[in-house]
Design a protein around this motif. Structure first.
Motif, PDB file in Angstrom:
ATOM      1  N   UNK A  89       0.812  -1.220   0.000  1.00  0.00           N
ATOM      2  CA  UNK A  89       0.000   0.000   0.000  1.00  0.00           C
ATOM      3  C   UNK A  89       0.842   1.265   0.000  1.00  0.00           C
ATOM      4  N   UNK A  90       2.107   1.146  -0.333  1.00  0.00           N
ATOM      5  CA  UNK A  90       3.012   2.289  -0.190  1.00  0.00           C
ATOM      6  C   UNK A  90       2.675   3.463  -1.105  1.00  0.00           C
ATOM      7  N   UNK A  91       1.890   3.212  -2.157  1.00  0.00           N
ATOM      8  CA  UNK A  91       1.545   4.315  -3.056  1.00  0.00           C
ATOM      9  C   UNK A  91       0.241   5.010  -2.654  1.00  0.00           C
ATOM     10  N   UNK A  92      -0.185   4.811  -1.403  1.00  0.00           N
ATOM     11  CA  UNK A  92      -1.371   5.531  -0.926  1.00  0.00           C
ATOM     12  C   UNK A  92      -1.096   7.037  -0.891  1.00  0.00           C
ATOM     13  N   UNK A  93      -2.167   7.809  -0.778  1.00  0.00           N
ATOM     14  CA  UNK A  93      -2.055   9.267  -0.809  1.00  0.00           C
ATOM     15  C   UNK A  93      -2.376   9.913   0.535  1.00  0.00           C
ATOM     16  N   UNK A  94      -2.303   9.154   1.607  1.00  0.00           N
ATOM     17  CA  UNK A  94      -2.692   9.687   2.912  1.00  0.00           C
ATOM     18  C   UNK A  94      -1.807  10.826   3.387  1.00  0.00           C
ATOM     19  N   UNK A  95      -0.578  10.895   2.895  1.00  0.00           N
ATOM     20  CA  UNK A  95       0.298  12.027   3.213  1.00  0.00           C
ATOM     21  C   UNK A  95       0.291  13.077   2.111  1.00  0.00           C
ATOM     22  N   UNK A  96      -0.675  12.996   1.212  1.00  0.00           N
ATOM     23  CA  UNK A  96      -0.710  13.905   0.091  1.00  0.00           C
ATOM     24  C   UNK A  96       0.285  13.485  -0.985  1.00  0.00           C
ATOM     25  N   UNK A  97       0.596  14.414  -1.870  1.00  0.00           N
ATOM     26  CA  UNK A  97       1.497  14.136  -2.984  1.00  0.00           C
ATOM     27  C   UNK A  97       1.963  15.469  -3.545  1.00  0.00           C
ATOM     28  N   UNK A  98       3.121  15.453  -4.187  1.00  0.00           N
ATOM     29  CA  UNK A  98       3.614  16.691  -4.785  1.00  0.00           C
ATOM     30  C   UNK A  98       4.296  17.597  -3.773  1.00  0.00           C
TER      31      UNK A  98
END
Length: 387
Positions: free
Chosen positions: A324-333
Motif C-alpha cells: 500500500x506504499x503508493x497511498x495518498x494519505x500524506x498527500x502528494x507533490x
C-alpha cells in the motif's frame, strides 16, 4: 457526505469514482468546485503547479464561506516560491536520519504511557485520553521545543482550529491563540536557545533575516497542530481497526516484520484527512477527461483515491500484507506531508507495543457507538477499552 461505518468512507464516493470521477459538488454560497475521486487523477492534480493552494483566492473551496485571514507561515496555503523557501528551513528536522534518532524517545514515552495504563484499577480506560493523544503531542512538543505542561491549552486550541462544525470564528481563534503563544516562545528561544527546532528557527533563520518571526511562528503553529492531531487519530482508529480484524492482529503479533506494511495499509484504509486537499486552477487544465477552467476550485478526495480498485485491488478489505506504499494519505507533490517519517515511526512503535503489552486489550463498547469529534481529521472523541 455521511459515513455509514466508523472505518469506511461514505459509500457515495464509490459510485462517483465509477460513474463521474471528476464531478461538480456544492460546498457553500453557490461555490461548485470539482471533486476528484480516482487515484491517478488525484496524484496528477496534487503534483500540478497549475493548481494553487492559496486559500485567499476568489472561489477557493475552503472549509468555510469566509476565507481565513492570511497569516505568515501557513505552508498549507502557500505556493512556490515562498512555500519552497520556508519548507526548506524545516526539512533538516524531519529527515529519515533525524526521525531514527527520535525512535528511542518515542519508545520510552510509549512504554511509560502503557505502564500507566497497566497500573489502572479497574482495567478500563479511554485510550484517547491516556495513550493515543498524549503520545504524539508529547513527541511533537519534544521536537519543537514546546513545554508539554501546556498540553491542555495546545490541544484545545488545535481542536478549535481543526473544527468543521463550530464555524470560522472558532478556527480563527484557535489559530490566533497558538500563534500568539508560539510567538512568545520563539522570542524567548532567541535569547536562550536550546537543542530543538524552534531554537534553530530563531537563531539560524529569524536572526539571520532568512525568515520573519511571524513566518516562523506560523510554521510552528502548523507543525504543532498537524504533528499531533493526525497521528492521534491514526493511533485511535488503527487500534479499532486491528481489534475489529482479529485475524490481521494475530498475524501482526506473530510476525514483527509485518509492522511497516501494516502501518501503510492502516494509513491507506483509514485516510484520516477526510475533508480533501483543496486547490484552485490557475489556468485551464484537463483532468480525467474533464476540462477544469481557470478560477475553478478542486477538492481532491484522498479517502476516495485510497479506495480506488484501479490502484488497490479489493480496496475495501483491510490486508496488512498488501503493498500500500503508493497511498495518498500524506498527500502528494510539493505539499506532501513534511512529518510523514515521524508519523510512521510513532505508528510503527506505539501500536505493536500496545498489543504486545496488553494482549487482552479489547473494545469496551461496540465500535459503532464511538462519537466522532467533528474535526478536519477523522477521529473519535474517546475510545473506551478494557483488558
Amino acid at each position: 457526505m455521511d459515513r455509514t461505518t466508523l472505518l469506511d468512507p461514505p459509500t457515495a464516493y464509490a459510485r462517483l469514482r465509477e460513474e463521474s470521477p471528476v464531478s461538480r459538488i456544492a460546498v457553500w454560497g453557490g461555490n461548485t468546485p470539482w471533486l476528484v475521486t480516482r487515484h491517478e487523477d488525484a496524484r496528477a492534480v496534487l503534483a500540478d503547479p497549475r493548481f494553487s493552494s492559496e486559500n485567499i483566492r476568489e472561489n477557493f473551496p475552503g472549509l468555510q464561506p469566509t476565507p481565513p485571514p492570511r497569516t505568515p507561515g501557513q505552508l498549507f496555503a502557500m505556493d512556490p516560491p515562498d512555500h519552497t523557501r520556508l519548507r526548506r528551513m524545516l526539512i533538516p528536522d524531519f529527515t529519515f536520519r533525524r526521525v531514527e534518532e527520535l525512535r528511542p524517545v518515542i519508545r520510552t514515552l510509549t512504554d511509560s504511557l502503557i505502564d500507566d495504563l497497566m497500573a489502572k484499577e479497574p482495567s478500563r480506560a479511554d485510550l484517547v485520553e491516556h495513550f493515543t493523544l498524549p503520545l504524539p503531542l508529547q513527541v511533537i512538543c519534544e521536537l519543537l521545543g514546546v513545554p508539554y505542561v501546556d498540553r491542555e491549552f495546545i490541544h484545545r486550541q488545535a481542536a478549535a482550529f481543526a473544527t468543521v462544525t463550530d464555524g470560522p470564528e472558532a478556527m480563527r481563534a484557535g489559530w490566533a491563540a497558538l500563534f500568539g503563544y508560539l510567538s512568545e516562545l520563539l522570542a524567548a528561544k532567541t535569547a536562550d536557545p536550546g537543542d530543538d527546532l524552534m531554537s534553530r528557527l530563531a537563531t539560524d533563520r529569524v536572526a539571520t533575516g532568512e525568515a520573519t518571526a511571524a513566518e516562523a511562528a506560523g510554521m510552528l503553529v502548523q507543525l504543532l497542530i498537524a504533528g499531533h492531531e493526525t497521528t492521534a487519530s491514526m493511533l485511535s482508529l488503527g487500534a479499532v481497526t486491528l481489534l475489529t480484524h482479529p485475524g490481521q492482529l494475530t498475524a501482526l503479533r506473530a510476525d514483527p516484520a509485518l509492522v511497516p506494511g501494516a502501518v501503510e495499509e492502516l494509513l491507506r484504509y483509514l485516510t484520516v484527512v477526510h475533508i480533501g486537499m483543496r486547490r484552485i486552477a490557475l489556468e485551464d487544465v484537463e483532468v480525467g477527461g474533464v476540462t477544469i477552467r481557470a478560477g475553478e476550485g478542486v477538492v481532491v478526495s484522498l479517502q476516495a483515491a485510497n479506495r480506488d480498485p484501479r490502484a488497490f485491488p479489493d480496496p475495501d478489505t483491510f490486508d496488512i500484507t498488501r503493498d500500500a506504499q503508493h497511498h495518498l494519505s500524506f498527500g502528494h507533490g510539493p505539499h506532501h506531508c513534511l512529518g510523514q517519517s515521524l508519523a510512521r515511526a510513532e505508528l510503527q512503535i506505539a501500536l505493536p507495543a500496545l498489543f504486545q503489552r496488553l494482549p487482552e486489550l479489547r473494545l469496551a463498547v461496540p465500535a459503532e457507538e464511538f462519537a466522532l469529534h467533528g474535526r478536519a481529521i477523522h477521529g473519535v472523541s474517546e475510545l473506551l477499552v478494557t483488558w
